[in-house]
Design an enzyme around this catalytic site. Structure first.
Site, PDB file in Angstrom:
ATOM      1  N   ARG A  24      29.341  45.278  43.985  1.00  0.00           N
ATOM      2  CA  ARG A  24      29.069  45.942  45.258  1.00  0.00           C
ATOM      3  C   ARG A  24      29.203  44.942  46.385  1.00  0.00           C
ATOM      4  O   ARG A  24      28.968  43.750  46.204  1.00  0.00           O
ATOM      5  CB  ARG A  24      27.647  46.513  45.279  1.00  0.00           C
ATOM      6  CG  ARG A  24      27.460  47.826  44.570  1.00  0.00           C
ATOM      7  CD  ARG A  24      26.134  48.461  44.980  1.00  0.00           C
ATOM      8  NE  ARG A  24      25.977  49.784  44.411  1.00  0.00           N
ATOM      9  CZ  ARG A  24      25.167  50.070  43.410  1.00  0.00           C
ATOM     10  NH1 ARG A  24      24.449  49.102  42.859  1.00  0.00           N
ATOM     11  NH2 ARG A  24      25.065  51.302  42.953  1.00  0.00           N
ATOM     12  N   VAL A  30      33.165  48.563  43.535  1.00  0.00           N
ATOM     13  CA  VAL A  30      34.373  48.420  42.728  1.00  0.00           C
ATOM     14  C   VAL A  30      34.049  48.804  41.290  1.00  0.00           C
ATOM     15  O   VAL A  30      33.071  48.323  40.719  1.00  0.00           O
ATOM     16  CB  VAL A  30      34.918  46.979  42.779  1.00  0.00           C
ATOM     17  CG1 VAL A  30      36.201  46.867  41.963  1.00  0.00           C
ATOM     18  CG2 VAL A  30      35.173  46.561  44.212  1.00  0.00           C
ATOM     19  N   ASP A 139      40.488  37.296  55.219  1.00  0.00           N
ATOM     20  CA  ASP A 139      39.249  37.029  54.485  1.00  0.00           C
ATOM     21  C   ASP A 139      39.526  36.129  53.281  1.00  0.00           C
ATOM     22  O   ASP A 139      39.096  36.403  52.166  1.00  0.00           O
ATOM     23  CB  ASP A 139      38.606  38.342  54.037  1.00  0.00           C
ATOM     24  CG  ASP A 139      37.124  38.169  53.679  1.00  0.00           C
ATOM     25  OD1 ASP A 139      36.540  37.136  54.073  1.00  0.00           O
ATOM     26  OD2 ASP A 139      36.563  39.057  53.018  1.00  0.00           O
TER      27      ASP A 139
END
Length: 626
Positions: A24, A30, A139
């Protein structure tokens, strides 16, 4: 990772049977899931309700996922599909067996310099492929890097982070970990380019070498201050045994100004490789070779040649493109790939009797044979794999229908890998870049009237007076960031970019009732890096304008223009703008870059196709001959 409370394990999500919660985060959950229609195991990321309801995020995620799904790079975890089910956005990805780099560092400590360089080199390859397609990751951090047991590295979450603004991350409270790797410009109003990813990669290199990110702080404010003003740390001063040459590599990769960083992620990786001692360089090359050999499928057995007479048939498949070694920029890709022919009324052909979740799905373009699904525990979603085979590592129920094609691709990649190892060992000297084009040569780069007429299909277009300054006309655009996608050589667009000179010409037929109009301009920058950075920034802005309509006010008159989709990616981008109520009058904007020169073209008429792109290409040819 065990199934957490309130997970959706065991339930159905559209065609997916959610089998195991992998993790999470602030953006969603996921799951390992079985696609009950295609009968394969994948990773499915379900976005939170807040993200799924955000119209800006929805559109950006669809666009970025579509682009990211086209990336043909072995170190990118591919996105198979995207869409929504009952209003909840999702991404379907390949399931990869691996441990995120963050877990590796926390469990085992810093990597040896050769291993760190091998990991960074693979991630740099993924980033360079993405940047060449105009995709930023935004990211890059250890949690988003997967490492297999054989040190094959994957970069995950393409198409997700790119769709999320920094402001949204901050609101959700998920950015504090990400801030450890964020470039200074992301904390200000400055434009963010692909070099923010290079900054983050340098931060990851620092952490691989030392076991800690460059800046550690208990508060986000202190982290921001460190990235903006703090001295860049020296890895050799933090951990004994790190070659001092890495200090300069990290310093340039983490330069406060984007233009002072490496021009590509591959350049950073090559510099890191050069910082190793000769024995360690060989060790890094060995790690790369072993990781590829263990991850790629085994090459197929050779097939004896046919005994029939040879024919003049063309090969059934084109040869695979060569893989570019780290630090070498790949040749530009074609600027436009023709889409598949639509069905009636513009609809795509598809099977009948589709389930209710299908219309909102966004299948990715075909990218060759689908590899056998593996396990995906990325981005900090799972604990390091335990010893012995995974209970899920069973033969899939459906056999891959393309074994020969996949095997052939494996042969090519293995051979290329060997070539890369040889190239690294030889370490050729980089080719010296050409000298910048002098300002006094700019006017000679523009097309003459006969060349413009030939491209536009006219015979009477004549140029006006030479243009030697930016256009500062009092034009108001309802979406200011779209002004550059509409007009050429605009002062607000180029202000603060550091350009040094401009030369341009406007051409049209005589009088006010012209049928063709062209504005061609060439803009000089101090360096090629600055010119490329400007085009990359422009590409990001243009893509955000795609499909939108803007209102333009000029001299008390109001016009409305609608932007089509942007075609191509840097170094060349184009977009067609259509004027509302002008009986088919359209303009094509084209921007390209060669050496230190930005080529800025606007071509207008009633039958516009790719005229501006052709003019820009001819000017680029002239620049390259300087």
């Amino acid at each position: 990772m065990s199934d957490a409370q309130d997970s959706r394990v065991g339930s159905m999500f559209g065609p997916y049977h959610l089998k195991r919660l992998l993790g999470r985060g602030g953006m969603g959950e996921v799951y390992e899931a079985e696609h009950t229609v295609k009968e394969w195991t994948v990773a499915v990321k379900l976005m939170t309700a807040e993200f799924s309801k955000d119209p800006v995020f929805r559109e950006r995620m669809k666009r970025e996922a579509r682009i990211a799904g086209r990336l043909q790079e072995p170190h990118v975890v591919p996105i198979h599909d995207y869409g929504e089910v009952d209003g909840q956005m999702f991404l379907e990805m390949r399931l990869v067996e691996g441990t995120d780099l963050d877990s590796v560092l926390k469990r085992f400590g810093p990597l040896t310099p050769p291993r760190a360089v091998a990991i960074i080199t693979q991630i740099a390859s993924a980033l360079d492929a993405a940047h060449a397609d105009g995709v930023m990751h935004r990211d890059v951090k250890p949690q988003n890097i997967l490492i297999t047991r054989d040190d094959f590295a994957y970069l995950v979450d393409f198409g997700i982070a790119s769709a999320t603004t920094d402001e949204k991350l901050t609101q959700l409270g998920t950015a504090v970990g990400t801030w450890k790797y964020m470039a200074p410009e992301r904390f200000s109003n400055d434009e963010v380019t692909y070099r923010a990813d290079i900054y983050a990669l340098a931060c990851v290199l620092h952490e691989c070498l030392t076991g800690a990110p460059p800046y550690r702080a208990d508060s986000a404010g202190t982290l921001v201050s460190s990235h903006l003003m703090g001295p860049i740390p020296q890895p050799s001063a933090i951990r004994p045994g790190i070659p001092k040459a890495f200090d300069a590599v990290v310093a340039r990769g983490m330069a406060k100004k984007p233009e002072d960083r490496y021009a590509s992620a591959g350049d950073l990786a090559l510099a890191a490789h050069e910082a190793l001692s000769d024995p360690d360089q060989d060790h890094a090359a060995d790690i790369l070779r072993r990781s590829q050999e263990s991850t790629l499928p085994a090459p197929p057995k050779p097939v004896p040649p046919p005994t029939m007479p040879a024919t003049a048939m063309a090969p059934r498949q084109p040869p695979a493109p060569p893989v570019t070694p780290p630090g070498v920029q790949p040749a530009p890709k074609p600027s436009y790939t023709p889409p598949a022919q639509p069905g009636p009324a513009g609809q795509r052909p598809g099977p009948t009797g589709q389930p209710s979740w299908a219309p909102n799905s966004g299948p990715m373009p075909a990218s060759g044979p689908t590899p056998t699904p593996q396990y995906y525990q990325g981005g900090g979603w799972g604990a390091p794999p335990s010893g012995g085979p995974s209970p899920w590592a069973q033969t899939p129920r459906k056999t891959n229908p393309w074994p020969l094609v996949a095997g052939a691709a494996a042969v090519v990649l293995v051979l290329v890998l060997g070539a890369i190892g040889i190239w690294i060992a030889i370490r050729p000297k980089p080719v010296q870049p050409p000298q910048p084009v002098a300002e006094e040569r700019l006017s000679a780069l523009l097309l003459n009237s006969s060349e413009v007429n030939a491209v536009m299909g006219s015979s009477s277009m004549q140029p006006g007076k030479p243009i030697t300054s930016m256009d500062s006309s009092p034009v108001t655009v309802s979406l200011p960031d779209c002004q550059g996608a509409l007009y050429t050589s605009q002062d607000p667009v180029y202000a603060g970019t550091g350009y040094t000179a401009i030369n341009g010409l406007i051409s049209s037929e005589p009088g006010d009732n012209y049928e063709h109009w062209v504005n061609q301009a060439v803009v000089a920058f101090p360096t090629a890096d600055k010119a490329r950075a400007f085009v990359q920034t422009s590409a990001d802005k243009w893509k955000n304008c795609a499909g939108k309509t803007v209102t333009v006010t000029n001299k008390a008159k109001t016009y409305r223009w609608t932007f089509a989709d942007v075609k191509g990616s840097p170094p060349t981008i184009t977009v067609i703008d259509t004027q509302e109520g002008a009986e088919g009058w359209e303009c094509q904007r084209a921007m390209s870059v060669a050496n230190n020169v930005v080529v800025d073209v606007n071509a207008c008429g009633y039958q516009i196709t790719n005229q501006a792109g052709q003019i820009a290409a001819k000017i680029v040819d002239k620049v390259n001959k300087e």
